[in-house]
Design a protein around this motif. Structure first.
Motif, PDB file in Angstrom:
ATOM      1  N   ASP A  55       0.814  -1.456  -0.132  1.00  0.00           N
ATOM      2  CA  ASP A  55      -0.060  -0.013   0.133  1.00  0.00           C
ATOM      3  C   ASP A  55       1.038   1.238   0.087  1.00  0.00           C
ATOM      4  O   ASP A  55       0.809   2.381  -0.733  1.00  0.00           O
ATOM      5  N   TYR A  91      -8.962   4.900   4.682  1.00  0.00           N
ATOM      6  CA  TYR A  91      -8.152   5.789   3.472  1.00  0.00           C
ATOM      7  C   TYR A  91      -8.674   5.291   2.296  1.00  0.00           C
ATOM      8  O   TYR A  91      -9.179   5.948   1.496  1.00  0.00           O
ATOM      9  N   ASP A  92      -8.991   4.000   2.055  1.00  0.00           N
ATOM     10  CA  ASP A  92      -9.429   3.300   0.888  1.00  0.00           C
ATOM     11  C   ASP A  92     -11.004   3.769   0.599  1.00  0.00           C
ATOM     12  O   ASP A  92     -11.521   4.119  -0.490  1.00  0.00           O
ATOM     13  N   TRP A 128     -11.005   7.230  -0.491  1.00  0.00           N
ATOM     14  CA  TRP A 128     -10.601   7.126  -1.998  1.00  0.00           C
ATOM     15  C   TRP A 128     -11.809   6.828  -2.986  1.00  0.00           C
ATOM     16  O   TRP A 128     -12.019   7.505  -4.008  1.00  0.00           O
TER      17      TRP A 128
END
Length: 140
Positions: free
Chosen positions: A19, A81-82, A85
């Motif tokens: 990542d 975070y993802d 995103w």
């Protein structure tokens, strides 16, 4: 005779390193292709460069802290975070489909802020506690 304790590399550790490496690679692309990518996304070149620097810092810190932070912390931060995103990508795409020129700026704004927040939270997280079975031998 000194005992050597090999560090155990798990799939989660490899995932955290991957990542971080992806962020570093994306940073290089943002910085190297700032002008053409900025035109494509409708964002200023400076935002692409700043975003690339933020991704580079965030990815580097993520890689650096893999041995000193728990994988539980990493997993939670990566999920957050993802998730952001994906939501930001969808928001930017919807804005672009409706004719707004701000979709790329929303997307790159997230790419600028989120890695720095991720890195700050990772740094602030409690270090992993080494048990006697997992301590590294420092004797020669």
């Amino acid at each position: 005779m000194a005992q050597v304790v090999a560090s155990r590399v798990t799939r989660q550790t490899v995932g955290a390193i991957a990542d971080g490496a992806f962020k570093v690679l994306l940073a290089a692309v943002c910085i190297a292709g700032a002008a053409p990518l900025g035109r494509l996304l409708g964002t200023p070149t400076w935002l692409m460069v700043v975003s690339g620097v933020a991704l580079l810092i965030g990815g580097g810190i993520e890689i650096r802290y893999t041995r000193s932070r728990s994988m539980r912390t990493y997993t939670r931060l990566m999920i957050a975070y993802d998730s952001g995103w994906v939501l930001t990508a969808l928001t930017g795409l919807l804005m672009a489909r409706q004719g707004s020129a701000a979709g790329g700026e929303v997307w790159m704004g997230y790419q600028t802020a989120a890695p720095i927040v991720f890195a700050a939270l990772l740094i602030a997280a409690a270090p992993v506690q080494m048990t006697s079975g997992t301590q590294r031998d420092t004797s020669a």
